[in-house]
Write a protein that holds these residues in place. Structure first.
Motif, mmCIF file in Angstrom:
data_model
loop_
_atom_site.group_PDB
_atom_site.id
_atom_site.type_symbol
_atom_site.label_atom_id
_atom_site.label_comp_id
_atom_site.label_asym_id
_atom_site.label_seq_id
_atom_site.Cartn_x
_atom_site.Cartn_y
_atom_site.Cartn_z
ATOM 1 N N VAL C 21 -20.704 25.646 -106.665
ATOM 2 C CA VAL C 21 -20.531 27.187 -107.093
ATOM 3 C C VAL C 21 -19.116 27.442 -106.633
ATOM 4 N N ALA C 22 -18.250 27.755 -107.479
ATOM 5 C CA ALA C 22 -16.871 28.130 -106.968
ATOM 6 C C ALA C 22 -16.615 29.388 -106.415
ATOM 7 N N LYS C 23 -15.986 29.524 -105.164
ATOM 8 C CA LYS C 23 -16.040 30.816 -104.564
ATOM 9 C C LYS C 23 -14.394 31.157 -104.330
ATOM 10 N N GLU C 24 -13.494 30.329 -104.386
ATOM 11 C CA GLU C 24 -12.154 30.885 -104.113
ATOM 12 C C GLU C 24 -11.346 30.217 -105.298
ATOM 13 N N PHE C 25 -10.682 31.421 -105.638
ATOM 14 C CA PHE C 25 -9.699 31.240 -107.138
ATOM 15 C C PHE C 25 -8.525 31.770 -106.771
ATOM 16 N N VAL C 26 -7.431 30.844 -107.351
ATOM 17 C CA VAL C 26 -6.105 31.271 -107.070
ATOM 18 C C VAL C 26 -5.605 31.937 -108.644
ATOM 19 N N LEU C 27 -5.120 33.090 -108.655
ATOM 20 C CA LEU C 27 -4.822 33.791 -109.941
ATOM 21 C C LEU C 27 -3.419 33.825 -110.218
ATOM 22 N N VAL C 28 -2.767 33.636 -109.105
ATOM 23 C CA VAL C 28 -1.182 33.792 -109.139
ATOM 24 C C VAL C 28 -0.703 32.858 -108.015
ATOM 25 N N ASP C 29 0.113 32.008 -108.319
ATOM 26 C CA ASP C 29 0.777 31.060 -107.463
ATOM 27 C C ASP C 29 2.327 30.786 -107.964
ATOM 28 N N ALA C 30 3.064 31.539 -107.344
ATOM 29 C CA ALA C 30 4.724 31.428 -107.684
ATOM 30 C C ALA C 30 5.202 30.086 -107.238
ATOM 31 N N GLU C 31 4.586 29.420 -106.185
ATOM 32 C CA GLU C 31 5.047 28.072 -105.698
ATOM 33 C C GLU C 31 4.851 27.099 -106.820
ATOM 34 N N ALA C 32 3.602 27.344 -107.637
ATOM 35 C CA ALA C 32 3.422 26.582 -108.792
ATOM 36 C C ALA C 32 4.000 27.063 -110.076
ATOM 37 N N GLY C 33 4.323 28.215 -109.906
ATOM 38 C CA GLY C 33 5.129 28.961 -111.292
ATOM 39 C C GLY C 33 4.017 29.480 -112.193
ATOM 40 N N THR C 37 -3.463 34.685 -116.957
ATOM 41 C CA THR C 37 -3.231 36.140 -117.895
ATOM 42 C C THR C 37 -4.705 36.846 -118.256
ATOM 43 N N GLU C 38 -5.733 35.878 -118.305
ATOM 44 C CA GLU C 38 -7.069 36.631 -118.619
ATOM 45 C C GLU C 38 -7.946 35.725 -117.712
ATOM 46 N N TRP C 39 -8.590 36.419 -116.939
ATOM 47 C CA TRP C 39 -9.562 35.560 -116.021
ATOM 48 C C TRP C 39 -10.732 36.553 -115.505
ATOM 49 N N SER C 40 -11.992 36.022 -115.482
ATOM 50 C CA SER C 40 -13.021 36.727 -114.870
ATOM 51 C C SER C 40 -14.154 36.048 -114.083
ATOM 52 N N ILE C 41 -14.738 36.630 -113.390
ATOM 53 C CA ILE C 41 -15.719 35.969 -112.773
ATOM 54 C C ILE C 41 -17.052 36.926 -112.407
ATOM 55 N N THR C 42 -18.089 36.516 -112.309
ATOM 56 C CA THR C 42 -19.231 37.503 -112.131
ATOM 57 C C THR C 42 -20.270 36.753 -111.289
ATOM 58 N N SER C 43 -21.194 37.483 -110.859
ATOM 59 C CA SER C 43 -22.088 37.206 -109.569
ATOM 60 C C SER C 43 -22.683 35.991 -110.254
ATOM 61 N N ARG C 44 -22.945 36.428 -111.699
ATOM 62 C CA ARG C 44 -23.962 35.479 -112.580
ATOM 63 C C ARG C 44 -23.272 34.105 -112.605
ATOM 64 N N ASP C 45 -21.998 34.074 -113.157
ATOM 65 C CA ASP C 45 -21.204 32.786 -113.141
ATOM 66 C C ASP C 45 -21.395 31.749 -111.852
ATOM 67 N N LEU C 46 -21.369 32.772 -110.868
ATOM 68 C CA LEU C 46 -21.496 32.258 -109.500
ATOM 69 C C LEU C 46 -22.893 31.679 -109.167
ATOM 70 N N GLY C 47 -23.900 32.146 -109.997
ATOM 71 C CA GLY C 47 -25.161 31.658 -109.729
ATOM 72 C C GLY C 47 -25.782 32.469 -108.570
ATOM 73 N N PRO C 52 -26.532 43.226 -105.417
ATOM 74 C CA PRO C 52 -26.100 43.691 -106.688
ATOM 75 C C PRO C 52 -25.185 42.956 -107.447
ATOM 76 N N ALA C 53 -25.331 42.938 -108.628
ATOM 77 C CA ALA C 53 -24.342 42.153 -109.643
ATOM 78 C C ALA C 53 -22.922 42.595 -109.362
ATOM 79 N N PHE C 54 -22.172 41.858 -109.355
ATOM 80 C CA PHE C 54 -20.537 42.210 -109.119
ATOM 81 C C PHE C 54 -19.807 41.449 -110.026
ATOM 82 N N SER C 55 -18.503 42.003 -110.360
ATOM 83 C CA SER C 55 -17.514 41.063 -111.266
ATOM 84 C C SER C 55 -16.118 41.389 -110.727
#
Lengths: 404, 404, 404
Positions: C21-33, C37-47, C52-55
């Motif tokens: 179950v993924a739990k850490e996500f990099v959305l911006v990384d200037a070192e990697a350049g 641009t469009e990303w989402s995760i929900t408590s349901r995605d994470l199982g 409370p449900a979150f997103s």
């Protein structure tokens, strides 16, 4: 990107050649309003089997202040480097074997000029993006900030923070199939400037050399002043305690009182030194029979170095910037051929060091950089430099020209 | 873009009409956080068979300082023009037959304001992007740079370098199916300004006219000063040696000493003239019974021209900018109705030429531009202008109001 | 975006965890350049079924000056807020039930810093983008603009207008599965600054609290001055006629003469008041046994409020900004813990309120914000604050420290 779309794009939207094997590619064309965002070509794509394999790859960066920055990675099979169209075709870094040309600035990102205000901090905004191996300074002005005719001229001018308006990659048809990255950087302002600079960096596959071949054209109907500095910056491994700057020096003058204190050791380097600050020396080099001169930075062991040979008529003055601060702050030395020294334009003008470019005329600038990777080649360059010096004395001027 | 995706997008994300035939399209909507990057509509798409075929096409530019610039090309079947949402809904160029409205600036690119620092060069940064046929100047201030209350007010204000927050294309349901390009440009700064300007340029299919219908609203709870200039700029073919500016002139005053020297020939033009510099005249026009006035620029042969008719109550002052420099430098004349003249705001205020817009109130600006393409229509406009003048004398003031 | 591609991207290009179950996500990384641009995760995605449900949803804005702005919307199931990586990880707005943290600025768009010149208007350019609930001020400087060592330090520094170089979303493995939005904002300028600020805002699913946990590190080899203000801004519904600021106050001083006039009522608020301008009070709070203090803003009925508890060692000074202007102009009060008060740095230094951060050292800042939604919780916080005050007197200083 979808592979088919990618394949289609890979020939470039501006393929200029009608030959079976493509060899000239337009990656940016402001007139057409277009830019490739992902593009690459390899010697294999071009059907070139002979000689070292090479590649050119253009891509976009993002994150932090890199949003919208384009970089072009060139690998000639032995030496690789990165050109930054979004920042005036600056060259970010060069690597070959264990030698890197460049330095570690506190500024890590390749900053989109959209995020820089050159006027900020009394004209020092240029420092917000300064981390290149080679950054051109110019063209309306270069040098330290200063007021001129009631206007603030910002540090080292605008070209290094101007996105290129046209970028073309050319691979020569015939051996040795030199690779050329050409970029036109415009400095055009109603009432003030109409400069077009065709910059070029080129390299032969398998070589350890880069050639800068720039042409600045004054498209205006009026003769106009210009200033240019080639701000090439070197940290480790070429810069270390005991490194030496070797040049045929006709005259050297400390830039200011701080530099005057270090005049006795102006050609040698300390290791990273806290609170060193910087020392700058104004150099007039001797010239060879072809109108060129050669300078070298070599490491302590004299088995690694960089040779710079360039035409002096266009760049008669040379600034040596010694910034042997700590590694984190930027342990770096600048070898900077220029049309003048780094004083503000208003001061340079009083010394007659601000040339004019006549209406419609062009001025070329040619610089050859070669990485030296053994003791013998370093020694050879030292002999070449000595031959230019030809035993003539160096005039050591102990007092800065300009009072602080 | 994939054709199906393109087709889907072509109806606009913000289709406002529920009618079978779409007629109102939202291309930019900052409140929704969206913008179309490629969009077009034609009379055929709309099922309109009668009348001239027309089209509207929105696209993005790239390359150089154009990164991220949106332009909208409108072709009414006879006349075409380009609107630039990214630059305050400026109109870049108008063409119809052999007549172009616009000029050749040294600045060739349509520059994204992200790359412009209006404060640079003592407030002349606006010149880094100046190449439009029509650029609005305003709204907190317009005119030449100057300090006011300790702050630098930059040349001609900010609106021309402000990306539009909402852009809507409207095609009227009924004949003559006028095409409207509407853009809301906001000038909102905490503690200083809360202006919303709904700009509109519209045209009838098949016509040779453009209409500007702008409304500036002060959304603040405080009455606030504002300044507006409609900076319309004309080069060849309307501008040439022997071209003439024709207007019903109540009073004319040279802007400065240079202009005073040219007062005798202030309504006629030289050909491109090196070192001409510029001459500026401050004009108060006579007004017709409807509160409008009409001015004209015509070519030497008096068979091509531009007629400008506009409401004078909102724009009581008129600046004629004669910049008959060489073609490369920008051979151009500006016809500029305004709320005042082009002196810095602090000076304009002393002459009572800085109006206030009351809290919550709006001010409209209406300007009609018609291209004249034969001798008779030019002569007709000349007669109209003479009718407004009605034989009344022009007060020629020989001394500038303001000392340099 | 194609749904499959979208699904692939939704796990993040920089998935840091190898767990099922993924739990850490990099959305911006200037070192990697790179940047999502469009990303989402929900408590349901994470199982995650319990709690409370979150997103969390990251998206790009466009239109007007929003071009290229990234925002991250977090919904913890009860409370939602928006973080703006492009603007220094500012928090735009927080909502929970009928309470909103934030205010209505005339500035409506989330402005890309590329369109802001902080130096403009004598250093007030920051006001062109000011509309956040929480904006950090710093790090080289904060406070009002002023010259220091010949350079203009602009209002409230640069961090709030600096795009984040790395952004990571973390969801804790274990209950209560706190959601963390982390962003690294760099303030790096050759010769001047090498600050890295790891900002974090975190929240527990279902809670009505936000926690700010920032760490500022001086990566330079030199000790350097820094300034920080947490500029939290509150309009209706918490701010209204009869709202009260409650704090354990050791000392209060009016910022200037205007504020001195309002000293008698400095803790209570008027309704929206035309021509009120602003009144600013410099506060030194009492501290509890843990080195924290607590302040509160509550509405008139004392049944809604915000509790702010923060560490005082890092933020010993507190500015109360009362800007009870009209609703349209910005009816707002700022609760601003800081390293100093809001005078220009050159003045703050004379009072010893500009701390230094030693080379390589870090400073943490911890602030907990809790929305209070009933009379009892408001009363409870009032008792907590009274306990910190512990009956000690407040020193009321009637004269500003600094003459205008």
């Amino acid at each position: 990107m979808h592979p088919i779309l990618s394949a289609l794009l890979s020939v470039g939207f501006g393929l200029l050649s009608s030959a079976a094997v493509a060899k000239e590619f337009v990656l940016v064309d402001a007139e057409a309003g277009k830019r490739e965002t992902e593009w690459s070509i390899t010697s294999r794509d071009l059907g070139i089997a002979a000689g070292p394999a090479f590649s050119v790859h253009s891509r976009m960066l993002d994150g932090g202040k890199q949003e919208g920055v384009q970089v072009i990675d060139v690998d000639n099979g032995r030496l690789s480097f990165t050109v930054v169209p979004t920042r005036g075709m600056n060259i970010e870094r060069v690597t070959s074997g264990d030698v890197t040309l460049g330095w570690n600035s506190p500024v890590k990102e390749i900053v989109n000029p959209a995020f820089i205000t050159l006027d900020s901090r009394a004209g020092l905004g240029w420092l917000d993006g300064f981390n290149e191996w080679l950054v051109r300074c110019g063209y309306e002005w270069a040098g330290h900030p200063g007021m001129d005719d009631g206007k603030l001229l910002t540090l080292h001018g605008r070209v290094g923070n101007t996105p290129a308006s046209k970028v073309v990659v050319v691979v020569d048809d015939a051996a040795p199939r030199r690779i050329h990255i050409r970029g036109r950087v415009d400095e055009k302002v109603f009432k003030f400037a109409d400069y077009e600079a065709w910059t070029e960096v080129s390299t032969e596959p398998g070589s350890e050399s880069l050639r800068i071949s720039d042409t600045l054209t004054n498209q205006s109907d009026y003769d106009r002043e210009y200033q240019v500095l080639y701000h090439g910056n070197f940290g480790p491994p070429l810069l270390e305690a005991g490194s030496e700057f070797v040049a045929p020096v006709k005259q050297v003058t400390p830039f200011n009182d701080d530099a005057a204190k270090g005049l006795d050791t102006w050609t040698t380097y300390l290791g990273p030194t806290k609170n060193f600050g910087e020392q700058v020396y104004n150099v007039i080099p001797f010239v060879d029979a072809n109108g060129s001169t050669t300078v070298m930075l070599r490491n302590k062991a004299a088995d690694r170095g960089i040779r710079l040979t360039y035409g002096v008529a266009a760049l008669p003055y040379f600034t040596l910037w010694k910034n042997t601060d700590t590694l984190r702050e930027g342990y770096v030395t600048g070898l900077e051929p220029g049309t003048g020294f780094a004083y503000p334009r208003v001061i340079e003008r009083t010394f007659g060091r601000v040339p004019k470019l006549a209406a419609g005329k062009s001025q070329s600038f040619d610089l050859d950089y070669t990485i030296l990777t053994d003791r013998e080649s370093v020694a050879k360059v030292a002999r070449d430099i000595a031959a230019i010096q030809a035993g003539r004395a160096t005039q050591m001027r102990t007092t800065p020209e300009v009072k602080e």
